[in-house]
Design an enzyme around this catalytic site. Structure first.
Site, PDB file in Angstrom:
ATOM      1  CB  SER A  49      -0.914   0.018   1.226  1.00  0.00           C
ATOM      2  OG  SER A  49      -1.791   1.125   1.179  1.00  0.00           O
ATOM      3  CD  GLU A  50      -0.931   5.843  -2.954  1.00  0.00           C
ATOM      4  OE1 GLU A  50      -1.162   7.042  -2.747  1.00  0.00           O
ATOM      5  OE2 GLU A  50      -1.087   5.312  -4.058  1.00  0.00           O
ATOM      6  CG  ASN A  51      -1.049   3.757   3.664  1.00  0.00           C
ATOM      7  OD1 ASN A  51      -1.139   2.808   2.890  1.00  0.00           O
ATOM      8  ND2 ASN A  51      -1.533   3.715   4.890  1.00  0.00           N
TER       9      ASN A  51
END
Length: 216
Positions: A49-51
């Site tokens: 996940s990009e976060n």
């Protein structure tokens, strides 16, 4: 089923079934967040996940939520054994550095040549949100799109050319909708229909699609 076509969960299960064992897969916001809940039992898939998550698991059981562990869609998630979370800049380094095998993204529109539009519709009531989509479109080895086949008013989202600003041109490999699974690039200037959802006819699919279709 109460209606023709796949439910959102059916779509997520269908996407997960196509992800090879051992893949590193980014999960975008929107419908794709459902995919990690349907990992086939015979495969190990590392969800990103990009976060700042690597090793994202399925949604937590009721009562087991950790409010400090969320995905890019701000939904609470779990970590698989060996999973980690870290600064989002490191997550973007993974995306931009070509370390992601597959990105599963939502979309507003996809063209028959694989152009992707998923960051703005130009609607002033819906602020644009590029997020990491452009980075993923450039850095992931394969782009899978998961979206409804039409808008809420029935307008096609698969088009000869996108009318919304592009996220990236010619990057989409396969599209999963509630009506069908379609490949890009297998036929020049057309989408190739690989699978049609239960209760959906060819005529239904053609009527709901503005892009040219090929039925092998």
């Amino acid at each position: 089923m109460s209606r023709a076509g796949w439910s959102r969960e059916d779509m997520a299960r269908r996407v997960a079934a196509d992800i090879p064992d051992g893949s590193y897969v980014n999960i975008g916001v929107g419908l794709p967040v459902l995919v990690p809940g349907f990992v086939p039992s015979d495969r190990e898939i590392v969800y990103h996940s990009e976060n700042g998550i690597l090793g994202m698991g399925p949604p937590p059981a009721p009562g087991a939520e950790d409010p400090e562990l969320i995905n890019a869609n701000k939904q609470m998630v779990t970590l698989v054994a060996g999973g980690a979370y870290f600064h989002h800049t490191d997550a973007f380094v993974m995306m931009r550095g070509g370390h992601i095998d597959i990105a599963v993204l939502g979309a507003f529109q996809v063209s028959e040549r694989g152009d992707l539009a998923n960051w703005t519709t130009g609607d002033s009531s819906m602020p644009p949100a590029v997020g990491g989509a452009m980075d993923l479109a450039a850095g992931a080895r394969r782009i899978l799109v998961m979206m409804t086949h039409t808008t809420k008013d029935g307008s096609p989202k698969l088009l000869p050319r996108c009318t919304y600003p592009l996220t990236a041109a010619g990057v989409v490999d396969r599209v999963y909708t509630d009506l069908a699974v379609l490949d890009v690039g297998a036929a020049e200037g057309a989408l190739v229909v690989r699978e049609i959802a239960p209760g959906v006819t060819r005529s239904d699919l053609v009527a709901a699609t503005a892009a040219k279709l090929v039925f092998p």
